[in-house]
Write a protein that holds these residues in place. Structure first.
Motif, PDB file in Angstrom:
ATOM      1  N   GLU A 336       0.855  -1.198   0.000  1.00  0.00           N
ATOM      2  CA  GLU A 336       0.000   0.000   0.000  1.00  0.00           C
ATOM      3  C   GLU A 336       0.885   1.240   0.000  1.00  0.00           C
ATOM      4  OE1 GLU A 336      -3.655  -0.073   2.701  1.00  0.00           O
ATOM      5  OE2 GLU A 336      -2.298  -1.506   3.665  1.00  0.00           O
ATOM      6  N   MET A 337       0.464   2.243  -0.745  1.00  0.00           N
ATOM      7  CA  MET A 337       1.129   3.541  -0.691  1.00  0.00           C
ATOM      8  C   MET A 337       0.078   4.615  -0.523  1.00  0.00           C
ATOM      9  SD  MET A 337       4.155   3.116  -3.590  1.00  0.00           S
ATOM     10  CE  MET A 337       4.489   4.866  -3.647  1.00  0.00           C
ATOM     11  N   GLY A 338       0.465   5.705   0.119  1.00  0.00           N
ATOM     12  CA  GLY A 338      -0.438   6.821   0.296  1.00  0.00           C
ATOM     13  C   GLY A 338       0.333   8.130   0.315  1.00  0.00           C
ATOM     14  N   ILE A 339      -0.409   9.220   0.290  1.00  0.00           N
ATOM     15  CA  ILE A 339       0.152  10.567   0.391  1.00  0.00           C
ATOM     16  C   ILE A 339      -0.365  11.170   1.692  1.00  0.00           C
ATOM     17  CG2 ILE A 339       0.294  12.851  -0.652  1.00  0.00           C
ATOM     18  CD1 ILE A 339       1.674  10.783  -2.339  1.00  0.00           C
ATOM     19  N   MET A 340       0.553  11.554   2.576  1.00  0.00           N
ATOM     20  CA  MET A 340       0.165  11.989   3.922  1.00  0.00           C
ATOM     21  C   MET A 340       0.599  13.425   4.174  1.00  0.00           C
ATOM     22  SD  MET A 340       1.047   9.986   7.517  1.00  0.00           S
ATOM     23  CE  MET A 340      -0.028   8.587   7.145  1.00  0.00           C
ATOM     24  N   ASP A 341      -0.245  14.174   4.885  1.00  0.00           N
ATOM     25  CA  ASP A 341       0.129  15.544   5.243  1.00  0.00           C
ATOM     26  C   ASP A 341       0.881  15.557   6.576  1.00  0.00           C
ATOM     27  OD1 ASP A 341      -1.712  15.393   7.331  1.00  0.00           O
ATOM     28  OD2 ASP A 341      -3.219  16.647   6.332  1.00  0.00           O
ATOM     29  N   ALA A 342       1.303  16.739   6.999  1.00  0.00           N
ATOM     30  CA  ALA A 342       2.125  16.861   8.202  1.00  0.00           C
ATOM     31  C   ALA A 342       1.390  16.441   9.468  1.00  0.00           C
ATOM     32  CB  ALA A 342       2.620  18.302   8.342  1.00  0.00           C
ATOM     33  N   ASP A 343       0.062  16.403   9.412  1.00  0.00           N
ATOM     34  CA  ASP A 343      -0.733  16.024  10.580  1.00  0.00           C
ATOM     35  C   ASP A 343      -1.091  14.544  10.601  1.00  0.00           C
ATOM     36  OD1 ASP A 343      -0.784  18.665  11.560  1.00  0.00           O
ATOM     37  OD2 ASP A 343      -2.417  19.168  10.182  1.00  0.00           O
ATOM     38  N   GLY A 344      -0.580  13.795   9.626  1.00  0.00           N
ATOM     39  CA  GLY A 344      -0.850  12.357   9.588  1.00  0.00           C
ATOM     40  C   GLY A 344      -2.118  11.972   8.863  1.00  0.00           C
ATOM     41  N   ASN A 345      -2.688  12.891   8.084  1.00  0.00           N
ATOM     42  CA  ASN A 345      -3.910  12.593   7.328  1.00  0.00           C
ATOM     43  C   ASN A 345      -3.562  12.159   5.917  1.00  0.00           C
ATOM     44  OD1 ASN A 345      -5.676  13.589   9.461  1.00  0.00           O
ATOM     45  ND2 ASN A 345      -4.948  15.633   8.863  1.00  0.00           N
ATOM     46  N   LEU A 347      -4.068  12.051   2.058  1.00  0.00           N
ATOM     47  CA  LEU A 347      -4.590  13.079   1.157  1.00  0.00           C
ATOM     48  C   LEU A 347      -5.217  12.471  -0.088  1.00  0.00           C
ATOM     49  CD1 LEU A 347      -1.576  15.562   1.366  1.00  0.00           C
ATOM     50  CD2 LEU A 347      -3.813  15.794   2.493  1.00  0.00           C
ATOM     51  N   PRO A 348      -6.131  13.192  -0.726  1.00  0.00           N
ATOM     52  CA  PRO A 348      -6.723  12.719  -1.991  1.00  0.00           C
ATOM     53  C   PRO A 348      -5.748  12.897  -3.152  1.00  0.00           C
ATOM     54  CG  PRO A 348      -7.573  14.892  -1.437  1.00  0.00           C
ATOM     55  CD  PRO A 348      -6.718  14.462  -0.276  1.00  0.00           C
ATOM     56  N   ASP A 349      -6.176  12.477  -4.329  1.00  0.00           N
ATOM     57  CA  ASP A 349      -5.358  12.602  -5.533  1.00  0.00           C
ATOM     58  C   ASP A 349      -4.998  14.066  -5.804  1.00  0.00           C
ATOM     59  OD1 ASP A 349      -5.659   9.893  -5.879  1.00  0.00           O
ATOM     60  OD2 ASP A 349      -7.291  10.065  -7.342  1.00  0.00           O
ATOM     61  N   ASN A 350      -3.844  14.233  -6.468  1.00  0.00           N
ATOM     62  CA  ASN A 350      -3.397  15.534  -6.982  1.00  0.00           C
ATOM     63  C   ASN A 350      -3.021  16.546  -5.909  1.00  0.00           C
ATOM     64  OD1 ASN A 350      -3.804  14.751  -9.748  1.00  0.00           O
ATOM     65  ND2 ASN A 350      -6.009  14.982  -9.380  1.00  0.00           N
ATOM     66  N   GLU A 351      -2.785  16.079  -4.678  1.00  0.00           N
ATOM     67  CA  GLU A 351      -2.266  16.955  -3.642  1.00  0.00           C
ATOM     68  C   GLU A 351      -0.872  16.495  -3.247  1.00  0.00           C
ATOM     69  OE1 GLU A 351      -4.544  18.250  -0.381  1.00  0.00           O
ATOM     70  OE2 GLU A 351      -6.478  18.137  -1.431  1.00  0.00           O
ATOM     71  N   VAL A 352      -0.004  17.461  -2.913  1.00  0.00           N
ATOM     72  CA  VAL A 352       1.374  17.138  -2.554  1.00  0.00           C
ATOM     73  C   VAL A 352       1.465  16.762  -1.078  1.00  0.00           C
ATOM     74  CG1 VAL A 352       3.728  18.037  -2.340  1.00  0.00           C
ATOM     75  CG2 VAL A 352       2.336  18.652  -4.327  1.00  0.00           C
ATOM     76  N   GLY A 353       2.106  15.663  -0.812  1.00  0.00           N
ATOM     77  CA  GLY A 353       2.338  15.224   0.558  1.00  0.00           C
ATOM     78  C   GLY A 353       3.469  14.218   0.583  1.00  0.00           C
ATOM     79  N   GLU A 354       3.692  13.635   1.756  1.00  0.00           N
ATOM     80  CA  GLU A 354       4.781  12.677   1.922  1.00  0.00           C
ATOM     81  C   GLU A 354       4.312  11.264   1.566  1.00  0.00           C
ATOM     82  OE1 GLU A 354       7.966  11.246   5.412  1.00  0.00           O
ATOM     83  OE2 GLU A 354       6.314  12.625   5.874  1.00  0.00           O
ATOM     84  N   ILE A 355       5.125  10.554   0.799  1.00  0.00           N
ATOM     85  CA  ILE A 355       4.800   9.155   0.494  1.00  0.00           C
ATOM     86  C   ILE A 355       4.934   8.327   1.763  1.00  0.00           C
ATOM     87  CG2 ILE A 355       5.502   7.090  -0.758  1.00  0.00           C
ATOM     88  CD1 ILE A 355       6.519   8.790  -2.986  1.00  0.00           C
ATOM     89  N   VAL A 356       3.908   7.527   2.021  1.00  0.00           N
ATOM     90  CA  VAL A 356       3.962   6.558   3.115  1.00  0.00           C
ATOM     91  C   VAL A 356       3.689   5.172   2.537  1.00  0.00           C
ATOM     92  CG1 VAL A 356       3.407   8.149   4.988  1.00  0.00           C
ATOM     93  CG2 VAL A 356       1.540   7.071   3.709  1.00  0.00           C
ATOM     94  N   ILE A 357       4.311   4.162   3.140  1.00  0.00           N
ATOM     95  CA  ILE A 357       4.261   2.801   2.579  1.00  0.00           C
ATOM     96  C   ILE A 357       3.932   1.810   3.683  1.00  0.00           C
ATOM     97  CG2 ILE A 357       5.608   0.994   1.406  1.00  0.00           C
ATOM     98  CD1 ILE A 357       7.359   3.261   0.263  1.00  0.00           C
ATOM     99  N   ARG A 358       3.111   0.833   3.333  1.00  0.00           N
ATOM    100  CA  ARG A 358       2.753  -0.214   4.282  1.00  0.00           C
ATOM    101  C   ARG A 358       2.653  -1.537   3.518  1.00  0.00           C
ATOM    102  NH1 ARG A 358      -2.493   1.049   7.879  1.00  0.00           N
ATOM    103  NH2 ARG A 358      -3.529   0.850   5.867  1.00  0.00           N
ATOM    104  N   THR A 378       4.297   5.143  11.650  1.00  0.00           N
ATOM    105  CA  THR A 378       3.083   5.593  12.331  1.00  0.00           C
ATOM    106  C   THR A 378       2.529   4.441  13.169  1.00  0.00           C
ATOM    107  OG1 THR A 378       1.535   4.896  10.608  1.00  0.00           O
ATOM    108  CG2 THR A 378       2.559   7.073  10.354  1.00  0.00           C
ATOM    109  N   ALA A 379       1.612   4.748  14.042  1.00  0.00           N
ATOM    110  CA  ALA A 379       1.044   3.732  14.930  1.00  0.00           C
ATOM    111  C   ALA A 379       0.319   2.637  14.157  1.00  0.00           C
ATOM    112  CB  ALA A 379       0.087   4.393  15.921  1.00  0.00           C
ATOM    113  N   ASP A 380      -0.207   2.974  12.973  1.00  0.00           N
ATOM    114  CA  ASP A 380      -0.924   1.970  12.193  1.00  0.00           C
ATOM    115  C   ASP A 380      -0.079   1.382  11.058  1.00  0.00           C
ATOM    116  OD1 ASP A 380      -0.941   4.417  10.953  1.00  0.00           O
ATOM    117  OD2 ASP A 380      -3.043   4.346  10.336  1.00  0.00           O
TER     118      ASP A 380
END
Length: 512
Positions: A336-345, A347-358, A378-380
């Motif tokens: 799984e990959m996602g795009i995360m903001d500084a608060d750990g949320n 993000l939807p498509d086409n927004e810049v954030g940090e790549i997270v991987i699980r 992260t905790a999850d």
């Protein structure tokens, strides 16, 4: 359930013992011969008191000794600690002490530094290779020739450590990413199948085997498929092309600077590369101009993404799906990959954030560094990569830049990767690196270091105007320096942190 990464070699050796596993120059090593040597190395370790779970450090270039020691240590249940062959004594001592290694196997060509580091760490050393080892150091070739092969493979738990891969340490001392047998077997299996590797394939092993990319994609992936790996101890584009033609290489995996080197040697036009069916790029973002040229002049090229902490592959432009230039593709199976903001949320498509991987590829943690592990996870269960990206509506990810490399100029975010893409479009540029430098008024100013193609010159004013026409006014580099070369890491990745910033900060302009 028992599991061991070494089974991938054992199984290939049983299927086709006489097939060539490795080539180095005129030397050809069959699967049966390689398997026998790994059994002997395992026996040697056992005779020296190495127990399952003990760490065995390797400081070896791309030679048959590397897979012999690597799989031999795994057979014995030990944990492999691969080390860059260019490390100095002080650095070697740190790796050995931090990992708690019980023995170091080092190439004699680098023996003096290895001997110094091993001595400081109080770790026994064994030499390898044709050169004379330091006085009093035994040769591994003689030692494994004097023992009987150790049959069987130690059955580890899937979550047991298999390899400690030390990160480059851009933010402090290197940390050992603990990769389990399960991590590496899954990553190897999925990537080998993704690239449709078979025993008929021949891969050029130009990536350092002590690096995660070379280990998983080149060595583990090819030996799992029963293919042939042609070893190249030191990358040179002309030598690599000669090997591609001589051995009818079908697969090549490299970093962007290797492809840049191919495109800028006259030998490419003179070499038959028609045997290539696929080129693989990773380790750093490949400029779109380079990707397109490789596709035209060599073979289809697929770009992917990963880190030492993810075994390493996390995503790829996959062969059975459309490729998108400039994209690192979609997550591989089971990841799984996602795009995360500084608060750990997320993000939807086409927004810049940090790549997270699980997923199954994410490390067990940093060796003896629970604080660093907690910071990175992260905790999850999401691993925070530090890379900024976006995801489009089709699920393809696009790297914007390293989180720490982002430049903030006068309150505006500038991503070096975007500017580098434009710099590479300038015909005379061979290599480029864009980064931020301190500025009294804007906080940071944008600087670019460039290297000219052989036989060409770069007019700095002309290059600056070229970039200025193509990006917003706050994004173009106000400071450009032409250098003879850019510093690179062991895989050929450009190391921005090692560029001397003094010439860029002296007398810089202050205009907006």
């Amino acid at each position: 359930m028992g599991l061991n990464l070494a089974t991938l070699l054992d199984q290939s050796a049983r299927r086709a013992p006489d097939h060539v596993a490795l080539r180095l120059g005129e030397l050809a090593v069959t699967y049966a011969q390689l398997d026998d040597q790994t059994k002997r190395f395992a026996a040697l370790l056992k005779s020296r008191g190495i127990q399952p779970g003990d760490r065995v450090a390797l400081m070896l270039p791309n030679v048959p000794h590397f897979p012999i020691a690597y799989y031999g240590a795994l057979r014995a249940g030990a944990v492999v600690v691969p080390m860059n062959v260019l490390l100095k004594g002080r650095e070697i001592a740190f790796y050995l002490q931090d990992s708690g290694a019980k023995v170091l196997v080092a190439w004699n060509g680098f023996g003096a530094e290895a001997y110094e580091g091993a001595g400081h760490a109080g770790v026994p050393m064994v030499g390898a290779g044709p050169d004379e080892p330091p006085a009093g150091i035994e040769r591994v070739e003689a030692l494994i020739g004097a023992v009987e092969p150790l049959e069987g493979i130690h059955q580890c738990e899937p979550t047991d450590p298999a390899v400690l891969l030390y990160t480059s340490g851009t933010t402090g001392k290197p940390k050992g990413a603990t990769l389990t047998h399960s991590n590496l077997l899954w990553n190897t299996e999925i990537n080998s199948k993704m690239f449709q590797a078979t025993s008929e394939d021949v891969m050029l092993g130009a990536l350092p085997l002590f690096h995660s990319f070379g280990q998983t994609v080149s060595m583990n992936g090819m030996l799992r498929a029963g293919a042939t790996l042609v070893l190249l101890p030191r990358f040179d584009p002309n030598d690599a092309l000669a090997l591609i033609q001589q051995y009818k290489v079908t697969l090549f995996a490299g970093v962007p600077t290797m492809y840049v080197a191919f495109l800028n040697t006259p030998k490419l036009a003179e070499t038959d590369v028609s045997s290539l069916r696929l080129c693989i790029s990773g380790g750093a973002a490949i400029p779109v101009e380079v990707l397109n040229s490789v596709g035209e002049k060599m073979a289809r090229i697929l770009e992917g993404y990963g880190l030492s902490e993810t075994s390493p592959v996390a995503s790829f432009n996959q062969p059975d799906m459309p490729s998108k230039a400039g994209s690192i593709g979609t997550p591989i199976w089971g990841v799984e990959m996602g795009i995360m903001d500084a608060d750990g949320n997320l993000l939807p498509d086409n927004e810049v954030g940090e790549i997270v991987i699980r997923g199954h590829n994410v490390m067990a943690g940093y060796w003896n560094r629970p604080d660093a592990t907690k910071e990175a996870m992260t905790a999850d269960g999401w691993f925070k990569t530090g890379d900024m990206a976006t995801r489009d509506e089709d699920g393809y990810y696009f790297i914007v830049d390293r989180k720490k490399d982002m430049i903030i100029r006068g309150g505006y975010n500038v991503y070096p990767r975007e500017i580098e893409e434009v710099v590479y479009e300038y015909p005379a540029v061979l290599e480029a690196a864009v980064f931020g430098i301190p500025h009294d008024e804007f906080g940071e100013e944008i600087a670019a270091a460039v290297v000219a193609k052989p036989g060409q010159t770069i007019d700095v004013d002309e290059l600056q105007s070229f970039i200025k026409e193509r990006v917003a006014a706050y994004k173009y580099p106000r400071v450009i320096q032409v250098l003879d070369e850019l510093p690179k890491g062991p895989t050929g990745k450009i190391l921005k942190r090692e560029i001397d910033r003094a010439p860029f900060t002296a007398g810089q302009p202050t205009s907006a």
